[in-house]
Motif scaffolding. Structure first.
Motif, PDB file in Angstrom:
ATOM      1  N   THR A   6       0.889  -1.180  -0.079  1.00  0.00           N
ATOM      2  CA  THR A   6      -0.121  -0.064   0.016  1.00  0.00           C
ATOM      3  C   THR A   6       0.853   1.317   0.051  1.00  0.00           C
ATOM      4  OG1 THR A   6      -1.807   1.068   0.954  1.00  0.00           O
ATOM      5  CG2 THR A   6      -0.303   0.237   2.585  1.00  0.00           C
ATOM      6  N   LEU A   7       0.437   2.550  -0.076  1.00  0.00           N
ATOM      7  CA  LEU A   7       1.134   3.622   0.033  1.00  0.00           C
ATOM      8  C   LEU A   7       1.253   4.057   1.379  1.00  0.00           C
ATOM      9  CD1 LEU A   7      -1.005   5.839  -2.483  1.00  0.00           C
ATOM     10  CD2 LEU A   7       1.196   4.963  -2.867  1.00  0.00           C
ATOM     11  N   VAL A  33       1.824   4.244  -7.450  1.00  0.00           N
ATOM     12  CA  VAL A  33       0.847   3.595  -7.439  1.00  0.00           C
ATOM     13  C   VAL A  33       0.669   2.302  -8.438  1.00  0.00           C
ATOM     14  CG1 VAL A  33      -0.809   5.599  -6.745  1.00  0.00           C
ATOM     15  CG2 VAL A  33      -0.083   5.087  -9.348  1.00  0.00           C
ATOM     16  N   VAL A  53      -2.788  -6.351  -2.272  1.00  0.00           N
ATOM     17  CA  VAL A  53      -2.467  -4.746  -2.209  1.00  0.00           C
ATOM     18  C   VAL A  53      -3.925  -4.079  -1.796  1.00  0.00           C
ATOM     19  CG1 VAL A  53      -2.220  -2.901  -3.777  1.00  0.00           C
ATOM     20  CG2 VAL A  53      -0.710  -5.021  -4.150  1.00  0.00           C
ATOM     21  N   SER A  96      -0.777   6.509   4.362  1.00  0.00           N
ATOM     22  CA  SER A  96      -2.189   6.543   3.937  1.00  0.00           C
ATOM     23  C   SER A  96      -3.139   6.014   4.863  1.00  0.00           C
ATOM     24  CB  SER A  96      -2.302   5.720   2.495  1.00  0.00           C
ATOM     25  OG  SER A  96      -2.102   4.347   2.580  1.00  0.00           O
ATOM     26  N   MET A 102      -5.714  -0.319  -1.745  1.00  0.00           N
ATOM     27  CA  MET A 102      -5.591   0.972  -1.977  1.00  0.00           C
ATOM     28  C   MET A 102      -6.746   1.770  -2.224  1.00  0.00           C
ATOM     29  SD  MET A 102      -2.041   1.893  -2.940  1.00  0.00           S
ATOM     30  CE  MET A 102      -0.794   1.268  -3.961  1.00  0.00           C
ATOM     31  N   ASP A 103      -6.974   2.957  -2.229  1.00  0.00           N
ATOM     32  CA  ASP A 103      -8.166   3.480  -2.266  1.00  0.00           C
ATOM     33  C   ASP A 103      -8.566   3.076  -3.773  1.00  0.00           C
ATOM     34  OD1 ASP A 103      -7.209   4.988  -0.522  1.00  0.00           O
ATOM     35  OD2 ASP A 103      -7.117   6.750  -1.464  1.00  0.00           O
ATOM     36  N   ILE A 106      -7.452   4.430  -7.350  1.00  0.00           N
ATOM     37  CA  ILE A 106      -6.123   3.882  -7.774  1.00  0.00           C
ATOM     38  C   ILE A 106      -6.343   2.476  -8.239  1.00  0.00           C
ATOM     39  CG2 ILE A 106      -3.870   3.238  -7.055  1.00  0.00           C
ATOM     40  CD1 ILE A 106      -4.040   5.490  -4.904  1.00  0.00           C
ATOM     41  N   ALA A 107      -7.002   1.615  -7.495  1.00  0.00           N
ATOM     42  CA  ALA A 107      -7.285   0.278  -7.904  1.00  0.00           C
ATOM     43  C   ALA A 107      -7.930   0.184  -9.332  1.00  0.00           C
ATOM     44  CB  ALA A 107      -7.871  -0.685  -6.817  1.00  0.00           C
ATOM     45  N   ALA A 115      -5.186   3.541   4.216  1.00  0.00           N
ATOM     46  CA  ALA A 115      -4.952   2.001   4.122  1.00  0.00           C
ATOM     47  C   ALA A 115      -3.764   1.500   4.909  1.00  0.00           C
ATOM     48  CB  ALA A 115      -4.568   1.759   2.497  1.00  0.00           C
ATOM     49  N   TRP A 116      -2.544   2.122   4.859  1.00  0.00           N
ATOM     50  CA  TRP A 116      -1.441   1.804   5.860  1.00  0.00           C
ATOM     51  C   TRP A 116      -1.748   1.726   7.100  1.00  0.00           C
ATOM     52  CZ3 TRP A 116       3.685   0.520   5.375  1.00  0.00           C
ATOM     53  CH2 TRP A 116       4.500   0.785   6.472  1.00  0.00           C
TER      54      TRP A 116
END
Length: 289
Positions: free
Chosen positions: A153-154, A176, A191, A157, A193-194, A197-198, A159-160
């Motif tokens: 992940t980023l 990304v 993974v 973020s 991600m937002d 991005i996905a 998600a992190w």
């Protein structure tokens, strides 16, 4: 006449004047600063790519993306022009605090940790946290199935933060595309991600599959503490932009890069933004179940 005393008093007055002037300069209201400069400097990372902000491949030197359109629309509402300032995404908040630009506008997620450091405008967009895995790997069924495994992940973020709370080994990335490449190659197990991005960088890859959405979040504009007047003006401007649909009017050829209008936030106040943060925490808690 005590000449030395006069000089001492004069010197003290000069020092006081310099200190007073510097305090006045530091305390200049944010909205006044922006209007005096005639521009709204917004920090973002062009390396983040679509649909946020990126260099137009057809016109070198020109930016495109839905947040580019949003920045232009907000600047028009304030009576100034927008000026993009390149900055790595992971250090946008520290750079904002140092005064490198007036606002950070680049998929900045509203989180409790960030809200303790900076000011947020009303949210302008709703996103989902989307989990992807390899198509042939049936063992990944949700976050609970990933404890003890590696998830890309980023860094810094939402998600992190969620992966950290879940006790999952979060693998940080700056870009990304790289996480999805590593997922295909087996270097990570999933993974997170937002979804914006996905959708663009993960889902088109035939070797990958969507496991599901495991949380909800909100993008808002980050403003320095002390710039409450600028935040208030941006709140009003965001309301006008949301109602008028003017975001996208500035895009080349009249074709907007903005995502579906259903995803734009239309809530009226920052009180709702606080509600957003509570809902985001509840969504994260629900993902643990």
């Amino acid at each position: 006449m005590d000449v030395s005393g006069v000089w001492r008093r004069g010197g003290a007055l000069l020092v006081f004047a310099v200190v007073l002037t510097s305090c006045v300069q530091r305390e200049e209201p944010g909205l006044e600063r922006v209007r005096r400069a005639g521009e709204l400097r917004w920090g973002a990372d062009a390396q983040g790519g679509e649909p946020y902000a990126m260099e137009d491949p057809d016109v070198p030197g020109r930016m495109r993306g839905f947040e580019v359109e949003l920045a232009d629309a907000l600047a028009r509402e304030l009576g100034v022009r927008a000026r993009f300032v390149q900055n790595d995404w992971s250090s946008l908040i520290p750079s904002l605090e140092r005064g490198s630009f007036d606002v950070a506008l680049n998929g900045i997620e509203v989180t409790p940790a960030r809200s303790g450091r900076i000011l947020f405008t009303r949210p302008y967009f709703i996103f989902q946290l989307r989990l992807l895995a390899r198509r042939q790997d049936d063992s990944v069924t949700g976050l609970s199935s990933l404890r003890g495994r590696r998830v890309g992940t980023l860094a810094n973020s939402q998600a992190w933060d969620l992966l950290q709370r879940e006790g999952i080994q979060a693998v940080p990335y700056e870009g990304v595309e790289e996480p999805y490449i590593d997922l295909e190659q087996g270097r990570v197990d999933a993974v997170l991600m937002d979804d914006l991005i996905a959708q663009r960088y993960g889902q088109p890859r035939p070797q990958l599959r969507v496991v599901g959405d495991v949380g909800e979040g909100y993008y808002a504009i980050a403003v320095r503490p002390g710039d409450e007047d600028l935040r208030a003006a941006l709140d009003v401007a965001l309301g006008h932009v949301a109602r008028s649909g003017s975001c996208g009017a500035s895009s080349p050829g009249g074709t907007s890069t903005a995502p579906s209008s259903r995803r734009w936030w239309s809530g009226p106040t920052r009180r709702r933004a606080r509600c957003c943060r509570r809902r985001a925490r509840r969504s994260s808690a629900g993902a643990r179940a």
